[in-house]
Design a protein around this motif. Structure first.
Motif, PDB file in Angstrom:
ATOM      1  N   GLN A  40       5.837   3.620  -0.114  1.00  0.00           N
ATOM      2  CA  GLN A  40       4.426   3.727   0.255  1.00  0.00           C
ATOM      3  C   GLN A  40       3.795   5.001  -0.329  1.00  0.00           C
ATOM      4  O   GLN A  40       4.216   6.108  -0.043  1.00  0.00           O
ATOM      5  N   TRP A  41       2.800   4.779  -1.170  1.00  0.00           N
ATOM      6  CA  TRP A  41       1.943   5.839  -1.679  1.00  0.00           C
ATOM      7  C   TRP A  41       0.627   5.756  -0.908  1.00  0.00           C
ATOM      8  O   TRP A  41       0.407   4.828  -0.127  1.00  0.00           O
ATOM      9  N   ARG A  42      -0.251   6.729  -1.136  1.00  0.00           N
ATOM     10  CA  ARG A  42      -1.575   6.623  -0.538  1.00  0.00           C
ATOM     11  C   ARG A  42      -2.612   7.286  -1.436  1.00  0.00           C
ATOM     12  O   ARG A  42      -2.355   8.305  -2.080  1.00  0.00           O
ATOM     13  N   ALA A  43      -3.744   6.654  -1.490  1.00  0.00           N
ATOM     14  CA  ALA A  43      -4.917   7.264  -2.095  1.00  0.00           C
ATOM     15  C   ALA A  43      -5.709   7.926  -0.983  1.00  0.00           C
ATOM     16  O   ALA A  43      -5.876   7.350   0.100  1.00  0.00           O
ATOM     17  N   SER A  44      -6.161   9.138  -1.256  1.00  0.00           N
ATOM     18  CA  SER A  44      -6.970   9.861  -0.276  1.00  0.00           C
ATOM     19  C   SER A  44      -8.408   9.871  -0.773  1.00  0.00           C
ATOM     20  O   SER A  44      -8.720  10.454  -1.810  1.00  0.00           O
ATOM     21  N   LEU A  45      -9.265   9.168  -0.059  1.00  0.00           N
ATOM     22  CA  LEU A  45     -10.664   9.010  -0.468  1.00  0.00           C
ATOM     23  C   LEU A  45     -11.534  10.013   0.282  1.00  0.00           C
ATOM     24  O   LEU A  45     -11.651   9.955   1.515  1.00  0.00           O
TER      25      LEU A  45
END
Length: 510
Positions: A100-105
């Motif tokens: 699991q990766w995540r984009a931080s918006l």
């Protein structure tokens, strides 16, 4: 509320799409957008949609892998690439761990009362597509594109003078791209020896030259010869023998899954202390594993005061012997430049160099993209320009058998035993030059008709392509030879070669 969905795409992995709607209450907040990276991914591209300056919506994207921050960019970077050996500016290349990766918006700004939809598309690649620095063509449309397949930078042994002290230093990657652009090239491949360190710089610098395609490459140097992998960023072991691959064919086979173009470099150069392993001497080479051969090398020309080798002992002779044996190998050229800034014998730290783009290789391709350029080479739609002033030059070849088949340069013409072949050499931009037509290694007489007419410069209503006609019979093919081929060169009045053409392959019937 963010929403993730699967979007089936061509290729090994599906895209992940995360979408939602932002409101003024989200101003100055962060939204964490998780996505799962499958095992085996070698390049990730993220595209953020939703920035709308007209409505005051400004979104900033950051990306975290399973352990750390991989990069953070402003609203001017709505699309980013992260690969194992290269990445967009502000982002780190490196391993792409599954999980699991995540984009931080970051919602930097949004006006009161505005509802702003956003959409994040995450695209995964591996294998051949993952080697390209770009996901879209630099230019659309079929055309002849001009480039250089063999250059070096300070990431291997390229050197130039520092400013202002004039010390010999590793030459920056940017300087090679700059020289290629200034020379008017459509594409350039940087092929530093054995390393991939240049790829991270190429990915950043390429954006500065947005009309020119930059292709990553690598020159693999062994004691038995040098060869280029064009269009590769993945590691391929170059250490011939223990602890590396047992023979040269094993290296070739390991490279092929990357999608790289495999081409032998300067096979005619003698191997010795001045150039260790430069000439080709690998025993039992399986040439069917290769795509191309470097017929014209700028380093060879620089050593000969600018004259490209020709005839006995030349790269062309080396190539034509393989054609006679039945191998379909496209002839290409490369400057082999190691100092794009100076390159003069008296002042450059590496001595006399052929400029980036001399020789140039012209490739007819469906568009200006890495896959299309490599496909054009593999299809044999290539000629080499030795002149250094080549932007309006052209060379092509067409032939038709009396039994009805017709092909162009790079194609295969099947012949009946009694067929007559008629065709034309097409030349552009070199009125008054002479065509040299070669059949199975023998020069076919063209007489007075060998001179290129004035229509080669677009005179009158012509399209700039002059035609020099020829004819020969199937019985004229060389006896006892495994491969049969026809190709053309263009020479000036003194006999100096200007353009080198690729073959039409001939398959005689019974």
């Amino acid at each position: 509320m963010a929403r993730a969905e699967d979007a089936p795409q061509d290729g090994a992995f599906d895209d992940v799409i995360v979408s939602g709607v932002l409101h003024d209450s989200d101003r100055a907040s962060y939204r964490e957008l998780p996505f799962t990276v499958p095992a085996g991914v070698s390049k990730i591209t993220l595209r953020l949609e939703g920035n709308d300056p007209d409505k005051g919506t400004y979104l900033v994207l950051g990306v975290y892998d399973t352990e750390r921050l991989r990069g953070w960019g402003g609203a001017i970077k709505p699309e980013v690439t992260i690969a194992r050996t290269f990445a967009s500016t502000s982002y780190l290349p490196g391993p792409l761990p599954a999980g699991q990766w995540r984009a931080s918006l970051r919602v930097a700004s949004i006006r009161k009362g505005v509802a702003a939809p956003y959409r994040l598309v995450v695209h995964f690649e591996r294998g051949a597509p993952a080697q390209a620095l770009y996901d879209a063509p630099v230019r659309q449309g079929r055309a002849w594109y001009l480039g250089d397949f063999h250059t070096h930078t300070g990431q291997s042994d390229g050197k130039c003078r520092s400013r202002p002290s004039g010390k010999a230093v590793p030459c920056p990657v940017l300087r090679t791209l700059e020289a290629a652009y200034d020379h008017g090239l459509d594409f350039v491949s940087v092929s530093d020896h054995n390393v991939a360190a240049q790829d991270a710089e190429l990915a950043v610098d390429a954006a500065y030259f947005d009309a020119m395609l930059v292709i990553p490459g690598r020159e693999m140097t062994t004691a038995q010869g040098h060869f280029n992998l064009t269009g590769v960023t993945d590691y391929v072991d170059f250490r011939l023998g223990a602890p590396g691959p047992r023979d040269i064919n094993a290296i070739f086979r390991a490279a092929r899954p990357t999608g790289a173009l495999l081409s032998i470099n300067h096979p005619e150069i003698p191997t010795g202390e001045a150039c260790l392993g430069c000439g080709w001497s690998a025993p039992d080479t399986d040439f069917s594993l290769l795509d191309a051969i470097e017929v014209a090398n700028g380093g060879v020309a620089a050593d000969a005061k600018g004259h490209f080798d020709d005839g006995e002992g030349s790269g062309t002779q080396w190539w034509e012997r393989l054609l006679n044996r039945g191998y379909h190998l496209t002839g290409i050229g490369g400057s082999d430049n190691h100092d794009p800034v100076d390159g003069h014998a008296g002042s450059s730290p590496v001595g006399e160099q052929s400029p980036v783009g001399t020789p140039a290789t012209a490739v007819e391709a469906a568009d200006l993209s890495q896959p299309a350029i490599l496909a054009g080479v593999r299809a044999g739609r290539v000629f080499i320009d030795l002149t250094g002033a080549h932007h309006d030059h052209g060379l092509d070849l067409e032939a038709k058998a009396s039994s009805g088949a017709r092909v162009a340069m790079g194609g295969t013409l099947r012949l009946g035993a009694k067929d007559t072949v008629r065709g034309a050499v097409l030349v552009r931009g070199l009125a008054g030059a002479r065509v040299d037509l070669i059949l199975d290694g023998r020069h076919l007489p063209l007489g007075a008709g060998a001179v290129v007419g004035a229509d080669a410069i677009g005179a009158g209503a012509g399209d700039g392509w002059a035609r020099v006609s020829f004819a020969f019979a199937a019985r004229d093919l060389a006896k006892g030879q495994a491969g049969h081929w026809l190709r053309a060169d263009v020479r000036d009045a003194a006999g100096t070669r200007l353009l080198i053409g690729n073959p039409i392959y001939l398959e005689p019937g019974q």
